[in-house]
Design a protein around this motif. Structure first.
Motif, PDB file in Angstrom:
ATOM      1  N   LYS A 105      66.316 -10.674   0.171  1.00  0.00           N
ATOM      2  CA  LYS A 105      65.088 -11.793   0.647  1.00  0.00           C
ATOM      3  C   LYS A 105      64.731 -11.211   1.918  1.00  0.00           C
ATOM      4  O   LYS A 105      63.518 -11.211   2.174  1.00  0.00           O
ATOM      5  CB  LYS A 105      65.929 -12.970   0.949  1.00  0.00           C
ATOM      6  CG  LYS A 105      66.350 -13.564  -0.515  1.00  0.00           C
ATOM      7  CD  LYS A 105      67.156 -15.007  -0.177  1.00  0.00           C
ATOM      8  CE  LYS A 105      68.208 -14.827   0.636  1.00  0.00           C
ATOM      9  NZ  LYS A 105      69.199 -14.185   0.080  1.00  0.00           N
ATOM     10  N   SER A 106      65.438 -10.862   2.945  1.00  0.00           N
ATOM     11  CA  SER A 106      65.151 -10.488   4.155  1.00  0.00           C
ATOM     12  C   SER A 106      64.401  -9.203   4.173  1.00  0.00           C
ATOM     13  O   SER A 106      63.309  -9.030   4.950  1.00  0.00           O
ATOM     14  CB  SER A 106      66.412 -10.156   5.344  1.00  0.00           C
ATOM     15  OG  SER A 106      67.200 -11.358   5.115  1.00  0.00           O
ATOM     16  N   THR A 107      64.685  -8.106   3.329  1.00  0.00           N
ATOM     17  CA  THR A 107      63.911  -7.117   3.479  1.00  0.00           C
ATOM     18  C   THR A 107      62.471  -7.424   2.969  1.00  0.00           C
ATOM     19  O   THR A 107      61.529  -6.765   3.284  1.00  0.00           O
ATOM     20  CB  THR A 107      64.513  -6.004   2.198  1.00  0.00           C
ATOM     21  OG1 THR A 107      66.004  -5.930   2.682  1.00  0.00           O
ATOM     22  CG2 THR A 107      63.650  -4.856   2.140  1.00  0.00           C
ATOM     23  N   LEU A 108      62.190  -8.377   1.621  1.00  0.00           N
ATOM     24  CA  LEU A 108      61.007  -8.634   1.072  1.00  0.00           C
ATOM     25  C   LEU A 108      59.998  -9.144   2.559  1.00  0.00           C
ATOM     26  O   LEU A 108      59.035  -8.861   2.743  1.00  0.00           O
ATOM     27  CB  LEU A 108      61.186  -9.472   0.186  1.00  0.00           C
ATOM     28  CG  LEU A 108      59.631 -10.148  -0.380  1.00  0.00           C
ATOM     29  CD1 LEU A 108      59.064  -8.915  -0.891  1.00  0.00           C
ATOM     30  CD2 LEU A 108      59.971 -11.162  -1.499  1.00  0.00           C
ATOM     31  N   MET A 109      60.776 -10.280   3.320  1.00  0.00           N
ATOM     32  CA  MET A 109      60.024 -10.954   4.203  1.00  0.00           C
ATOM     33  C   MET A 109      59.673  -9.919   5.274  1.00  0.00           C
ATOM     34  O   MET A 109      58.639 -10.353   5.866  1.00  0.00           O
ATOM     35  CB  MET A 109      60.993 -12.067   4.771  1.00  0.00           C
ATOM     36  CG  MET A 109      60.902 -13.328   3.864  1.00  0.00           C
ATOM     37  SD  MET A 109      59.426 -13.990   3.659  1.00  0.00           S
ATOM     38  CE  MET A 109      58.775 -13.281   2.254  1.00  0.00           C
ATOM     39  N   LEU A 110      60.782  -9.056   5.675  1.00  0.00           N
ATOM     40  CA  LEU A 110      60.356  -8.196   6.794  1.00  0.00           C
ATOM     41  C   LEU A 110      59.239  -7.170   6.469  1.00  0.00           C
ATOM     42  O   LEU A 110      58.369  -6.768   7.089  1.00  0.00           O
ATOM     43  CB  LEU A 110      61.485  -7.326   7.270  1.00  0.00           C
ATOM     44  CG  LEU A 110      61.435  -6.492   8.302  1.00  0.00           C
ATOM     45  CD1 LEU A 110      60.780  -6.981   9.542  1.00  0.00           C
ATOM     46  CD2 LEU A 110      62.506  -5.543   8.692  1.00  0.00           C
ATOM     47  N   GLN A 111      59.211  -6.516   5.215  1.00  0.00           N
ATOM     48  CA  GLN A 111      58.180  -5.848   4.626  1.00  0.00           C
ATOM     49  C   GLN A 111      56.850  -6.382   4.562  1.00  0.00           C
ATOM     50  O   GLN A 111      55.837  -5.920   4.871  1.00  0.00           O
ATOM     51  CB  GLN A 111      58.527  -5.498   3.281  1.00  0.00           C
ATOM     52  CG  GLN A 111      57.757  -4.516   2.538  1.00  0.00           C
ATOM     53  CD  GLN A 111      58.394  -3.868   1.284  1.00  0.00           C
ATOM     54  OE1 GLN A 111      59.470  -3.253   1.137  1.00  0.00           O
ATOM     55  NE2 GLN A 111      57.473  -4.039   0.007  1.00  0.00           N
ATOM     56  N   ILE A 112      56.845  -7.998   4.301  1.00  0.00           N
ATOM     57  CA  ILE A 112      55.492  -8.489   4.285  1.00  0.00           C
ATOM     58  C   ILE A 112      55.014  -8.606   5.630  1.00  0.00           C
ATOM     59  O   ILE A 112      53.941  -8.502   6.032  1.00  0.00           O
ATOM     60  CB  ILE A 112      55.601 -10.214   3.541  1.00  0.00           C
ATOM     61  CG1 ILE A 112      56.110 -10.017   2.101  1.00  0.00           C
ATOM     62  CG2 ILE A 112      54.619 -10.856   3.739  1.00  0.00           C
ATOM     63  CD1 ILE A 112      55.273  -9.268   1.329  1.00  0.00           C
ATOM     64  N   ALA A 113      56.192  -8.981   6.477  1.00  0.00           N
ATOM     65  CA  ALA A 113      55.697  -9.000   7.934  1.00  0.00           C
ATOM     66  C   ALA A 113      54.985  -7.751   8.429  1.00  0.00           C
ATOM     67  O   ALA A 113      54.095  -7.754   9.287  1.00  0.00           O
ATOM     68  CB  ALA A 113      56.789  -9.183   8.778  1.00  0.00           C
ATOM     69  N   LEU A 114      55.622  -6.433   8.189  1.00  0.00           N
ATOM     70  CA  LEU A 114      54.918  -5.257   8.671  1.00  0.00           C
ATOM     71  C   LEU A 114      53.489  -4.943   7.942  1.00  0.00           C
ATOM     72  O   LEU A 114      52.862  -3.985   8.361  1.00  0.00           O
ATOM     73  CB  LEU A 114      56.032  -4.317   8.292  1.00  0.00           C
ATOM     74  CG  LEU A 114      57.419  -4.248   9.192  1.00  0.00           C
ATOM     75  CD1 LEU A 114      58.112  -3.250   8.486  1.00  0.00           C
ATOM     76  CD2 LEU A 114      57.268  -4.293  10.610  1.00  0.00           C
ATOM     77  N   MET A 115      53.396  -5.605   6.762  1.00  0.00           N
ATOM     78  CA  MET A 115      52.101  -5.234   5.990  1.00  0.00           C
ATOM     79  C   MET A 115      51.127  -5.928   6.709  1.00  0.00           C
ATOM     80  O   MET A 115      50.081  -5.549   6.469  1.00  0.00           O
ATOM     81  CB  MET A 115      52.416  -5.651   4.449  1.00  0.00           C
ATOM     82  CG  MET A 115      53.231  -4.667   3.744  1.00  0.00           C
ATOM     83  SD  MET A 115      53.057  -5.507   2.077  1.00  0.00           S
ATOM     84  CE  MET A 115      54.086  -3.879   1.179  1.00  0.00           C
ATOM     85  N   LEU A 116      51.383  -7.075   7.003  1.00  0.00           N
ATOM     86  CA  LEU A 116      50.077  -8.034   7.838  1.00  0.00           C
ATOM     87  C   LEU A 116      49.878  -7.324   9.258  1.00  0.00           C
ATOM     88  O   LEU A 116      50.191  -8.342  10.217  1.00  0.00           O
ATOM     89  CB  LEU A 116      50.555  -9.414   7.806  1.00  0.00           C
ATOM     90  CG  LEU A 116      50.879 -10.122   6.554  1.00  0.00           C
ATOM     91  CD1 LEU A 116      51.455 -11.454   6.492  1.00  0.00           C
ATOM     92  CD2 LEU A 116      49.683 -10.367   5.840  1.00  0.00           C
ATOM     93  N   ASP A 117      49.364  -6.407   9.132  1.00  0.00           N
ATOM     94  CA  ASP A 117      49.006  -5.595  10.438  1.00  0.00           C
ATOM     95  C   ASP A 117      47.966  -6.120  11.305  1.00  0.00           C
ATOM     96  O   ASP A 117      47.756  -6.063  12.606  1.00  0.00           O
ATOM     97  CB  ASP A 117      49.077  -4.118  10.226  1.00  0.00           C
ATOM     98  CG  ASP A 117      47.964  -3.816   9.379  1.00  0.00           C
ATOM     99  OD1 ASP A 117      47.379  -4.745   8.817  1.00  0.00           O
ATOM    100  OD2 ASP A 117      47.938  -2.513   8.963  1.00  0.00           O
ATOM    101  N   ASN A 118      47.132  -7.018  10.571  1.00  0.00           N
ATOM    102  CA  ASN A 118      45.974  -7.660  11.341  1.00  0.00           C
ATOM    103  C   ASN A 118      46.288  -9.097  11.811  1.00  0.00           C
ATOM    104  O   ASN A 118      45.396  -9.504  12.193  1.00  0.00           O
ATOM    105  CB  ASN A 118      44.721  -7.633  10.168  1.00  0.00           C
ATOM    106  CG  ASN A 118      44.353  -6.405   9.640  1.00  0.00           C
ATOM    107  OD1 ASN A 118      44.351  -5.266  10.528  1.00  0.00           O
ATOM    108  ND2 ASN A 118      43.756  -6.197   8.627  1.00  0.00           N
ATOM    109  N   TYR A 119      47.713  -9.394  11.520  1.00  0.00           N
ATOM    110  CA  TYR A 119      47.861 -10.694  11.812  1.00  0.00           C
ATOM    111  C   TYR A 119      49.178 -10.767  12.840  1.00  0.00           C
ATOM    112  O   TYR A 119      50.145  -9.858  12.444  1.00  0.00           O
ATOM    113  CB  TYR A 119      48.250 -11.698  10.806  1.00  0.00           C
ATOM    114  CG  TYR A 119      46.934 -11.838   9.878  1.00  0.00           C
ATOM    115  CD1 TYR A 119      46.314 -13.002  10.012  1.00  0.00           C
ATOM    116  CD2 TYR A 119      46.963 -11.161   8.723  1.00  0.00           C
ATOM    117  CE1 TYR A 119      44.835 -13.371   9.093  1.00  0.00           C
ATOM    118  CE2 TYR A 119      45.638 -11.244   7.831  1.00  0.00           C
ATOM    119  CZ  TYR A 119      44.818 -12.526   7.877  1.00  0.00           C
ATOM    120  OH  TYR A 119      43.537 -12.600   7.187  1.00  0.00           O
ATOM    121  N   LYS A 120      49.236 -11.704  14.007  1.00  0.00           N
ATOM    122  CA  LYS A 120      50.646 -11.596  14.584  1.00  0.00           C
ATOM    123  C   LYS A 120      51.452 -12.421  13.842  1.00  0.00           C
ATOM    124  O   LYS A 120      51.421 -13.749  13.749  1.00  0.00           O
ATOM    125  CB  LYS A 120      49.987 -12.411  15.914  1.00  0.00           C
ATOM    126  CG  LYS A 120      51.050 -12.229  16.803  1.00  0.00           C
ATOM    127  CD  LYS A 120      50.659 -12.967  18.395  1.00  0.00           C
ATOM    128  CE  LYS A 120      49.425 -12.743  18.810  1.00  0.00           C
ATOM    129  NZ  LYS A 120      49.307 -13.466  20.121  1.00  0.00           N
TER     130      LYS A 120
END
Length: 458
Positions: A105-120
């Motif tokens: 779960k944490s890996t998925l959420m962190l991966q999504i956070a890193l993918m959204l490079d155009n959003y803070k």
């Protein structure tokens, strides 16, 4: 100083009572009430932001007068997540994701956070330190300058940082570690989970910021905490899979902005979670020769057709009572199909051990897999292999009839795309179906014996 009082909460459903009760009147569970100290202050400030403006009281409006606009969504680079959420992340939505410990779960959420490079993105962790999160981020392939980490558990401190930082997306890991200063109870208790979720919901709706919440689950697989937590959020995602296998499944159990029948499949690698765009190819094992007891069935998960492998093993029972074991398939439905095969098909399975397995770790609920299961069991019983170029898509009734299933065109197209030469369906699916449009040979039958006579006993 506000008056301190105690109250009793049901740990299963969150029901509140002024005194201890042996059985919860709401959910019926026994010995679930726990006493908690509750102190509700009347704060001078709001739960997350100071509000000094006056609001006009709501008035009823005719439904025709309400202007409707399509919800704004944030499209991520993860197409599986976009599909499961119904087309992207809705602004101002509160999304709860649960799963077993260590499932990713944490890996998925962190991966999504890193993918959204155009959003803070602000990633708030109450379970891990900054160094632990940095170590996980180093393993992931995605890099971003707009992902920020905050290690904090007090909601009031989190909202102070949120007001200053103004993130586009907020991720909380996890809701059980948060604690509000307005409730004098331990973190993870029913009252704390409800209060923290309510504050996050208020923040999401008033600011329009999407909020992801990671939640723990109980030993029976349900989300930990009161059931009201699932009612408060907009979307509930379940991250499933066997930790010993490489594949993970993300499915929706509640979604106010889309379908609840969608499914996303990931593969766990050393570099993070990889999207599986064509899961049928990984769910069908590659083999050099055909074996008895193996068939391919066409099922649907949401709008996605999947071809999965069904494996059966039928052998004479060495003990008095035959064993009936199924993995990934409903055991009661397996017993029903075995009774149909014995009553309508004449196969003596009463003294046979029957083991059924759905390959790939999937849990199948689509009744269109019935014909593939029956063919797999009879194939193992007769020890006659079914060619790997044949697949099945039909439901089996108690009378031994082959019933029609929905969206048969999608199932046939998926089988044709994967190179199958023949598919068996119900003849009642023939209405409105032009078989000449497909290169794959479409075979139709109305009863089980018609299929077995042509496939297993020729």
């Amino acid at each position: 100083m506000a008056k301190v009082k105690t109250s009793f909460f049901c740990q299963n459903c969150g029901n509140q009572a002024p005194k201890w009760l042996g059985r919860c009147p709401a959910c019926g569970e026994w010995n679930t009430f726990v006493e908690e100290v509750v102190q509700k202050d009347e704060p001078t400030k709001g739960s997350w932001k100071v509000s000094t403006s006056l609001k006009v009281a709501s008035k009823p409006r005719a439904i025709q007068e309400i202007n409707y606009q399509e919800q704004d969504r944030i499209l991520t680079k993860d197409r599986e997540l976009n599909r499961v959420l119904g087309g992207g992340i809705v602004l101002g939505s509160l999304i709860l994701i649960g799963g077993e410990p260590g499932i990713g779960k944490s890996t998925l959420m962190l991966q999504i956070a890193l993918m959204l490079d155009n959003y803070k993105v602000l990633y708030v962790s109450g379970e891990e330190s900054e160094h632990q999160i940095k170590m996980r981020a180093e393993r992931l392939e995605n890099k971003s300058d707009n992902c920020f980490i905050l290690t904090e558990t007090q909601t009031q401190n989190i909202f102070k940082q949120v007001e200053t930082f103004e993130p586009d997306i907020l991720i909380i890991d996890s809701i059980q570690t948060l604690q509000s200063s307005f409730i004098e109870a331990g973190a993870g208790s029913v009252s704390q989970v409800k209060e923290c979720a309510a504050e996050l919901m208020k923040f999401a709706k008033e600011s329009g910021t999407p909020v992801f919440i990671i939640g723990h689950i109980t030993k029976d697989g349900s989300l930990a905490g009161p059931k009201v937590l699932e009612h408060m959020v907009d979307t509930v995602l379940q991250f499933e899979g066997d930790r010993h296998l490489a594949y993970r499944i993300l499915r929706t159990t509640k979604n106010r902005f889309g379908s609840t029948s969608e499914l996303g499949i990931y593969e766990m690698l050393n570099s993070g979670l990889r999207e599986v765009s064509n899961p049928s190819e990984i769910l069908i094992s590659q083999r050099d020769e055909d074996f008895s007891g193996i068939t391919i069935g066409a099922m649907l998960e949401g709008n996605r057709p999947l071809l999965i492998e069904t494996q059966s093993l039928v052998s004479i029972a060495t003990y008095g009572t035959p064993q009936r074991s199924s993995t990934g398939f409903d055991a009661k439905r397996l017993n029903m199909l075995l009774a149909v095969l014995e009553k309508r098909g004449g196969f003596r399975l009463g003294n046979q051990d029957v083991f059924l397995n759905i390959a790939g770790g999937l849990k199948v609920e689509d009744p269109a897999i019935d014909l593939a299961v029956c063919a797999s069991i009879v194939s193992s019983y007769e020890d006659i292999s079914i060619p790997s170029t044949i697949c099945f898509a039909a439901e089996v009734g108690l009378g031994g009839e082959i019933r029609a299933v929905n969206r048969i065109e999608n199932r046939i197209s998926e089988a044709e795309k994967l190179g199958f030469k023949e598919i068996w369906i119900s003849k009642f699916n023939a209405k409105g179906l032009d078989v000449n449009n497909y290169k794959i040979k479409v075979r139709m039958a109305s009863r089980l014996d018609e299929v077995f006579m042509q496939i297993l006993r020729k």
